[in-house]
Design an enzyme around this catalytic site. Sequence first.
Site, mmCIF file in Angstrom:
data_model
loop_
_atom_site.group_PDB
_atom_site.id
_atom_site.type_symbol
_atom_site.label_atom_id
_atom_site.label_comp_id
_atom_site.label_asym_id
_atom_site.label_seq_id
_atom_site.Cartn_x
_atom_site.Cartn_y
_atom_site.Cartn_z
ATOM 1 N N LYS A 1 0.820 -1.214 0.000
ATOM 2 C CA LYS A 1 0.000 0.000 0.000
ATOM 3 C C LYS A 1 0.851 1.260 0.000
ATOM 4 O O LYS A 1 0.456 2.268 -0.574
ATOM 5 C CB LYS A 1 -0.960 0.013 1.192
ATOM 6 C CG LYS A 1 -2.068 -1.017 1.069
ATOM 7 C CD LYS A 1 -3.168 -0.696 2.052
ATOM 8 C CE LYS A 1 -4.224 -1.786 2.069
ATOM 9 N NZ LYS A 1 -5.199 -1.584 3.152
ATOM 10 N N LYS B 1 -6.110 -12.725 -6.540
ATOM 11 C CA LYS B 1 -7.310 -12.697 -5.712
ATOM 12 C C LYS B 1 -8.281 -11.614 -6.166
ATOM 13 O O LYS B 1 -7.860 -10.543 -6.591
ATOM 14 C CB LYS B 1 -6.869 -12.445 -4.260
ATOM 15 C CG LYS B 1 -7.847 -12.952 -3.232
ATOM 16 C CD LYS B 1 -7.241 -12.893 -1.839
ATOM 17 C CE LYS B 1 -8.359 -12.952 -0.800
ATOM 18 N NZ LYS B 1 -7.872 -12.941 0.572
ATOM 19 N N LYS C 1 -11.004 -5.378 -4.287
ATOM 20 C CA LYS C 1 -11.727 -4.108 -4.398
ATOM 21 C C LYS C 1 -10.948 -3.091 -5.198
ATOM 22 O O LYS C 1 -11.514 -2.179 -5.772
ATOM 23 C CB LYS C 1 -11.907 -3.487 -3.000
ATOM 24 C CG LYS C 1 -12.807 -4.233 -2.097
ATOM 25 C CD LYS C 1 -12.911 -3.501 -0.762
ATOM 26 C CE LYS C 1 -13.812 -4.293 0.167
ATOM 27 N NZ LYS C 1 -14.157 -3.589 1.383
#
Length: 327
Positions: free
Chosen positions: A113, A193, A196
Amino acid sequence: MSKQIVFSGIQPTGGVHIGNYLGALRNWVRLQDEYETIYCVVDLHALTIPQDPAEFERERLEAAKMVIAAGVDPNTSLFYYQSQVPQHTELSWILGTLTQVGSLNRMTQYKDKADQAGANLGLYAYPVLMAADILIHHAHRVPVGDDQIQHLELTRDLAERFNRRFGEEFPVPEGIIPEHGARIMSLQDPTSKMSKSDPNQGSRIQLLDDPDTIRKRIGRAVTDSGTGIEFDWNRKPGISNLLEILSLFTDTQVDKLVAEHNAMQYGEFKHVVAEAVIDGLAPIRRSYSSLEDEEVSRLMYKGALDARTSAEKYQVSVREKVGLTGH
Ligand code: TRP
């Protein structure tokens, strides 16, 4: 003996997709029968990525409604917004004083991130706040996806470290990692995966998507070369992902589905999967549309007041143990 306590949290931004539902939310609902359950919309965690305030407000409410629509009953579970229970952040500070920066440097989610959003202190301290979420309620069990195992390990270390240094306070919590559904993959790239943050909307199905969208997304899902409905993540990741989704939505073992559908064409099989997803999501869509925004906000605030009461008793004993008495 009183029931064991389960705690888990969900990020309010980016909507909720079937990967979140099958891997987490659905289990939250089921755990309500067996445990004392405490669930939280972790809005402070979401602020570690820049948010537009008005949109954030809306997404936060939507997430709360989605959790309730999926079957978390606010009369059975304690359910609230993290930011409305200040004991989380206080404990986070105290746990932060026990956290080695070396261990935070090793967090893979932080590294990912920070590359995307810039390295801010909140993002760095994210796992410590998560530990506080869990420990402030003396939770025993924590249902999480496998991407959170590293954060849960830190939580366990911090509980042990606190107990050793200041005296027994926290149970050392254990994860509940689902055997099935923990890894629902992207419809566009079945080796990564479902996420979002994937800019490609076609990679996922949101819980409120209408039937046509669901048919279209599954119809366009990347499948494998060749024919035959087989479960083999190496050779046929696309079909295996669809089998996994079908299995979870129909509560049917994968082996049985393979036997039933083995000779089907991919297109025909996708049709079966799409209809199962549509049927599985219909009650959630119905329940979501019957929820009133104001009523949900009121329920969330009531949940927060109850959560404060429950967190306060441990807050007092933590303060006393570290030498902050008097209140
Ligand atoms: N980090 C978790 C996630 O992204 C969300 C979360 C925050 C959480 N606090 C928690 C999960 C406490 C379990 C327990 O999925």
